[in-house]
Design a protein around this motif. Structure first.
Motif, PDB file in Angstrom:
ATOM      1  N   HIS A   1       0.840  -1.138  -0.201  1.00 29.54           N
ATOM      2  CA  HIS A   1       0.002  -0.049   0.121  1.00 29.54           C
ATOM      3  C   HIS A   1       0.843   1.281  -0.001  1.00 29.54           C
ATOM      4  CE1 HIS A   1      -3.318   2.863   1.016  1.00 29.54           C
ATOM      5  NE2 HIS A   1      -2.683   3.494   2.015  1.00 29.54           N
ATOM      6  N   GLU A   2       1.975   1.318   0.871  1.00 29.11           N
ATOM      7  CA  GLU A   2       2.872   2.295   0.719  1.00 29.11           C
ATOM      8  C   GLU A   2       3.683   2.525  -0.202  1.00 29.11           C
ATOM      9  OE1 GLU A   2       2.042   0.552   3.351  1.00 29.11           O
ATOM     10  OE2 GLU A   2       1.778   1.769   5.257  1.00 29.11           O
ATOM     11  N   ASP A   3       4.170   1.501  -0.915  1.00 29.53           N
ATOM     12  CA  ASP A   3       4.858   1.437  -2.267  1.00 29.53           C
ATOM     13  C   ASP A   3       4.321   1.835  -3.067  1.00 29.53           C
ATOM     14  OD1 ASP A   3       7.159   0.494  -0.838  1.00 29.53           O
ATOM     15  OD2 ASP A   3       6.934  -1.717  -1.241  1.00 29.53           O
ATOM     16  N   ARG A   4       2.915   1.695  -3.344  1.00 24.43           N
ATOM     17  CA  ARG A   4       2.142   2.321  -4.521  1.00 24.43           C
ATOM     18  C   ARG A   4       2.247   3.707  -4.396  1.00 24.43           C
ATOM     19  NH1 ARG A   4      -1.340  -2.371  -3.885  1.00 24.43           N
ATOM     20  NH2 ARG A   4      -2.521  -1.299  -2.370  1.00 24.43           N
ATOM     21  N   ARG A   5       2.359   4.388  -3.314  1.00 25.01           N
ATOM     22  CA  ARG A   5       2.294   5.898  -2.992  1.00 25.01           C
ATOM     23  C   ARG A   5       3.863   6.473  -3.178  1.00 25.01           C
ATOM     24  NH1 ARG A   5      -0.739   7.220   2.577  1.00 25.01           N
ATOM     25  NH2 ARG A   5       0.074   9.345   1.763  1.00 25.01           N
ATOM     26  N   LEU A   6       4.385   5.675  -3.465  1.00 27.40           N
ATOM     27  CA  LEU A   6       5.773   6.226  -3.606  1.00 27.40           C
ATOM     28  C   LEU A   6       6.593   5.714  -4.714  1.00 27.40           C
ATOM     29  CD1 LEU A   6       7.057   5.585   0.177  1.00 27.40           C
ATOM     30  CD2 LEU A   6       6.707   7.809  -0.979  1.00 27.40           C
ATOM     31  N   PRO A   7       6.351   5.863  -5.992  1.00 26.72           N
ATOM     32  CA  PRO A   7       6.890   5.375  -7.146  1.00 26.72           C
ATOM     33  C   PRO A   7       8.414   5.330  -7.311  1.00 26.72           C
ATOM     34  CG  PRO A   7       5.698   7.281  -7.839  1.00 26.72           C
ATOM     35  CD  PRO A   7       5.428   6.983  -6.376  1.00 26.72           C
TER      36      PRO A   7
ATOM     37  N   THR B   1      12.475  12.309  -2.551  1.00 25.35           N
ATOM     38  CA  THR B   1      11.249  11.684  -2.783  1.00 25.35           C
ATOM     39  C   THR B   1      10.431  11.519  -1.207  1.00 25.35           C
ATOM     40  OG1 THR B   1      12.292   9.582  -1.870  1.00 25.35           O
ATOM     41  CG2 THR B   1      12.003  10.074  -4.402  1.00 25.35           C
TER      42      THR B   1
ATOM     43  N   LYS C   1       7.814  12.218   1.524  1.00 24.51           N
ATOM     44  CA  LYS C   1       6.313  12.565   1.291  1.00 24.51           C
ATOM     45  C   LYS C   1       5.502  12.884   2.779  1.00 24.51           C
ATOM     46  CE  LYS C   1       4.941  11.033  -3.076  1.00 24.51           C
ATOM     47  NZ  LYS C   1       4.007  10.596  -4.070  1.00 24.51           N
TER      48      LYS C   1
ATOM     49  N   LYS D   1       3.368  12.232   5.623  1.00 25.72           N
ATOM     50  CA  LYS D   1       2.619  11.306   6.457  1.00 25.72           C
ATOM     51  C   LYS D   1       3.153   9.851   5.917  1.00 25.72           C
ATOM     52  CE  LYS D   1      -2.173  13.212   6.498  1.00 25.72           C
ATOM     53  NZ  LYS D   1      -3.353  13.209   6.092  1.00 25.72           N
ATOM     54  N   MET D   2       4.414  10.065   5.297  1.00 25.53           N
ATOM     55  CA  MET D   2       4.946   8.807   4.811  1.00 25.53           C
ATOM     56  C   MET D   2       6.537   8.565   5.432  1.00 25.53           C
ATOM     57  SD  MET D   2       2.873   6.984   2.838  1.00 25.53           S
ATOM     58  CE  MET D   2       4.040   6.055   1.961  1.00 25.53           C
TER      59      MET D   2
ATOM     60  N   GLN E   1       9.414   5.785   5.115  1.00 27.07           N
ATOM     61  CA  GLN E   1      10.519   5.976   4.329  1.00 27.07           C
ATOM     62  C   GLN E   1      11.784   5.828   4.866  1.00 27.07           C
ATOM     63  OE1 GLN E   1       8.632   9.411   2.259  1.00 27.07           O
ATOM     64  NE2 GLN E   1       9.756   8.770   0.621  1.00 27.07           N
TER      65      GLN E   1
END
Length: 458
Positions: free
Chosen positions: A100-106, A171, A173, A175-176, A180
């Protein structure tokens, strides 16, 4: 409140059922299922024979492939180590991955591999730079290119790392941040674990395949012996963190490993292909003068030995006594690498690091004990190598000084040729017995030349 309690408790109707939470794609075995299978010990495992056949089948293929790569030589063994590294890193990267998190961090996964290959360039560049230069000496362009790479190797790696660091910062972001930075720290821990082991492994390989093959084989022997002793005799648990390990398996494997170390060192130490160091990245056969560790000495069998004993004289290599210490280490200390991995897997509630090897788990599951063994062999090997090189360099400098002194006083043609470097170039400037013999020949030639001059004067 009652609803929560009902949903959380196991239901006993229809056998052992109930709601068992299991992470998708995980190898975790829920504790309820594990308890239903009886004891953790292999002797009480209902499916132990099926599991044993799968492990044997996979092991035969792995040992066969490993033997073929050993036969191919140093460069292919190094390539095997690189492939193992990549698989280990992949398994460990995936351990904390969240889709789920990886999809928000291309591109975030790509950053992990950027750090991985930067570390690979740094480690192997330092180990193999001189060997690479020795390989391309015949081609002026390639030699110049390699020399430039060696000269700017550290700077190149530094800027590659800085580029990755800047990439990571750009990179970030909202809330991430926690995820990260956690991945950033996890990546660096993986690099330390993977490359600390493999850097010493590669160094051992090029000092002689023997120094890689013996400790690696002893870990395999210890693992197999512990499995079979525990399989048939194991009754007493060894350590809570790894429930299937038993004292019977540990003691039996220790005895088998120490005996195997003494015998295996005698067999492997007789092949120059395994004992000679590789000074370049070529793949040709090696021939060298064996060092003192690989020169046998002989023991006469006492008269009171039975007549049926087939040998009256036994040859022993000095390296076999070193192998005994290595076998003791591999059987007592190295298994703690496996215990560490077991605790690590329990912390993440998984059974194996991966499923790439049927019956064994992942590549990381097979490499856990190798970490301790490789480091144990690399440290004394480095010390021995540095001592030998220092002694050889001092010896050669003294001989060169003697040659120069004797020949410069005579004023002979031989002296001038040596001073121009012509004959010394023919002696090969490498360290070893051949170089010593060549220098001794130069001294003998000068002695003959001086004797001839004295006769002519008379």
């Amino acid at each position: 409140m009652q609803k929560d309690n009902d949903s959380g408790g196991p239901s006993m109707h229809g056998g052992l059922t109930g709601r068992l939470r299991r992470r998708r794609g995980s190898n975790e075995v829920p504790s309820e299922v594990d308890k239903a299978n009886g004891s953790h010990l292999l002797v009480d495992d209902r499916n132990k024979y099926k599991s044993m056949l799968i492990r044997i089948y996979s092991s035969v293929w792995m040992i066969g492939g490993f033997a073929f790569i050993i036969y191919m030589g140093h460069l292919y063994i190094w390539a095997m180590v690189v492939v193992i590294q990549i698989f280990m890193a992949r398994e460990l990267f995936n351990l904390l991955r969240r889709s789920h998190e990886d999809r928000r961090l291309p591109g975030f996964r790509l950053l992990n591999w950027h750090f991985f290959f930067t570390a690979m360039l740094f480690v192997y560049g330092r180990i193999l730079n001189q060997r690479l230069a020795n390989t391309v000496t015949s081609d002026k362009f390639l030699h110049k290119l390699v020399t430039g790479f060696i000269k700017y190797h550290m700077v190149t790696c530094y800027f590659l790392y800085i580029a990755g660091f800047m990439w990571f910062i750009l990179t970030l972001k909202k809330k991430m941040y926690k995820y990260q930075f956690g991945q950033y720290a996890w990546t660096h821990m993986i690099l330390i674990v993977v490359f600390t082991q493999s850097s010493f492994t590669v160094a051992n390989i090029f000092e002689g395949i023997f120094w890689f093959l013996l400790p690696a084989s002893l870990i395999v022997i210890n693992d197999i012996a512990a499995y079979f002793f525990g399989f048939f005799l194991g009754r007493t648990p060894l350590i809570k963190i790894s429930p299937k390990k038993t004292w019977e398996g540990f003691i039996g494997a220790s005895f088998a490993t120490i005996v195997s170390a003494f015998v295996l060192a005698n067999i492997l130490g007789r092949f120059q292909w395994l004992t000679c160091p590789r000074k370049d990245l070529s793949t040709g056969w090696l021939h060298c003068d064996p060092g003192p560790l690989f020169k046998p000495y002989y023991f006469t069998v006492p008269q009171w030995f039975p007549q049926w004993f087939p040998w009256r004289e036994i040859s022993v290599l000095p390296v076999q006594w070193h192998a005994l210490a290595l076998g003791l280490f591999s059987s007592i200390i190295a298994p703690f690498g496996g215990f560490f991995a077991s605790g690590f897997k329990r912390a993440f509630k998984i059974k194996d690091f991966g499923d790439s090897i049927p019956g064994h788990g992942g590549i990381t599951d097979r490499m856990d004990c190798q970490i301790c063994s490789v480091l144990e062999e690399a440290v004394p090997l480095r010390r021995r190598t540095s001592q030998v090189l220092t002694q050889d360099v001092i010896w050669e400098q003294n001989v060169l000084l003697l040659v120069w002194t004797q020949m410069s006083h005579s004023g002979s043609a031989l002296a001038s040729s040596v001073l121009r470097g012509e004959k010394l170039n023919n002696c090969s400037l490498g360290v070893g017995e051949l170089h010593r013999l060549c220098l001794n020949r130069l001294i003998k030639e000068e002695e003959v030349h001086q004797y001839t001059l004295l006769k002519l004067k008379d």
